[in-house]
Design a protein around this motif. Structure first.
Motif, short mmCIF file in Angstrom:
data_model
loop_
_atom_site.label_atom_id
_atom_site.label_comp_id
_atom_site.label_asym_id
_atom_site.label_seq_id
_atom_site.Cartn_x
_atom_site.Cartn_y
_atom_site.Cartn_z
N TYR A 167 0.85 -1.18 0.00
CA TYR A 167 0.00 0.00 0.00
C TYR A 167 0.89 1.24 0.00
O TYR A 167 2.05 1.20 0.42
N GLN B 125 0.78 5.50 1.08
CA GLN B 125 0.05 6.57 1.74
C GLN B 125 0.84 7.86 1.58
O GLN B 125 1.92 8.01 2.18
N VAL C 15 -4.88 5.51 2.75
CA VAL C 15 -4.06 4.36 2.38
C VAL C 15 -4.56 3.84 1.04
O VAL C 15 -5.75 3.54 0.89
N PHE D 276 -4.28 1.06 -2.09
CA PHE D 276 -3.85 -0.28 -2.49
C PHE D 276 -2.97 -0.20 -3.73
O PHE D 276 -3.28 0.50 -4.69
N PHE E 251 3.58 0.85 2.80
CA PHE E 251 3.31 -0.17 3.80
C PHE E 251 3.20 -1.54 3.12
O PHE E 251 2.54 -1.69 2.10
N GLN F 150 -5.13 4.19 12.79
CA GLN F 150 -3.75 4.59 12.53
C GLN F 150 -3.40 5.79 13.40
O GLN F 150 -4.05 6.84 13.32
N PRO G 36 -1.25 1.40 10.09
CA PRO G 36 -2.62 1.05 10.46
C PRO G 36 -2.64 -0.24 11.27
O PRO G 36 -1.89 -1.17 10.97
N PHE H 279 -9.88 4.18 9.69
CA PHE H 279 -10.17 3.89 8.29
C PHE H 279 -11.12 2.70 8.20
O PHE H 279 -10.92 1.69 8.90
N LYS I 294 -9.29 -7.02 -3.40
CA LYS I 294 -8.56 -6.00 -2.64
C LYS I 294 -9.51 -5.28 -1.69
O LYS I 294 -10.72 -5.20 -1.90
N VAL I 295 -8.93 -4.74 -0.65
CA VAL I 295 -9.65 -3.90 0.29
C VAL I 295 -9.41 -2.46 -0.13
O VAL I 295 -8.26 -2.04 -0.30
N THR I 296 -10.48 -1.71 -0.31
CA THR I 296 -10.39 -0.29 -0.67
C THR I 296 -10.70 0.54 0.55
O THR I 296 -11.77 0.38 1.16
N PHE I 297 -9.78 1.42 0.92
CA PHE I 297 -9.95 2.20 2.14
C PHE I 297 -10.59 3.56 1.87
O PHE I 297 -10.39 4.17 0.81
N GLY I 298 -11.36 4.03 2.86
CA GLY I 298 -11.89 5.38 2.83
C GLY I 298 -10.83 6.38 3.22
O GLY I 298 -9.69 6.01 3.56
#
Lengths: 116, 110
Positions: free
Chosen positions: A35, A37, A43, A45, A91, B36, B42, B87, B97-101
């Motif tokens: 990831y 940032q 964050v 992907f 990360f 985080q 995180p 998050f 995949k995990v998509t973060f806000g």
């Protein structure tokens, strides 16, 4: 408690240079992730990796990026020709599985990449 | 498509409660919550799978309403250590995949 480790903690490089960021995932984990940032932002992907191949990648992960698991423990991210906009915290994360229970991802402490 | 979090920031006094919301325009398979702290990685809090379950982690719990494509994180009797950016991350299907806000900045003050 097992943890993800990353080296170096901070990398400074000149624009156009190649960098390799290194990660050691948790030993019994099978899925690995990178990831990015940018300072103060979310964050993002980059890529997921399983069974020695990329499972999924984002639009950020272009031809300048590559990942490798050169041995049984390390997982690396290479940026071939760094740009100023590559400056960010990178990360590494790992998980036991990639769906459902066990998909919780454990993050490493990060590598701060500064491109000058 | 990234999930939408609200509020973007909140300041609490120690002992107060807070709710952080996460919503998606797409059907969700799972929701992940992470915290985080400034300058750190995180840290995983909990994962909720479709099925409307609620999970708890000490005084932090979360719910997932798959019909509304929403999740909420509940922090009760907040402590100074709860300060950080929260998050949510979403999967629209498994093995994805995990998509973060963009995160919710929470500050707990004495």
């Amino acid at each position: 408690e097992p943890e993800v480790t990353q080296t170096p903690s901070h990398q400074v490089t000149q624009m156009g240079q190649e960098v390799i960021l290194r990660c050691v995932p948790i030993s019994n984990h099978l899925y690995f992730y990178w990831y990015r940032q940018i300072l103060g932002q979310k964050v993002e992907f980059l890529v997921s990796f399983y069974n020695n191949e990329i499972s999924e990648k984002s639009e950020i992960f272009d031809d300048q990026f590559s990942v490798e698991r050169p041995d049984g423990s390390n997982f690396t991210l290479k940026i071939r020709s760094t740009k100023l906009e590559d400056s960010a915290m990178y990360f590494c994360a790992s998980s036991v599985r990639a769906g459902g229970p066990g998909h919780e991802q454990f993050f490493g402490p990060g590598t701060r990449l500064t491109v000058l | 498509q990234q999930p939408v979090q609200s509020p973007q920031a909140v300041i609490l006094r120690e002992g107060e409660d807070a709710v952080i919301n996460c919503s998606s325009s797409k059907a969700l398979y799972s929701v992940h919550w992470y915290r985080q702290k400034h300058g750190e990685a995180p840290v995983f809090l909990m994962i909720l799978l479709k099925g409307g379950e609620q999970k708890g982690h000490e005084k932090i719990s979360a719910s997932f309403n798959e019909k509304k494509q929403q999740s909420s994180l509940y922090l009760t009797a907040s402590q100074l250590s709860y300060s950080g950016t929260y998050f949510c991350g979403t999967e629209t299907r498994g093995y994805q995949k995990v998509t973060f806000g963009i995160g919710t900045k929470l500050q707990v003050i004495p």
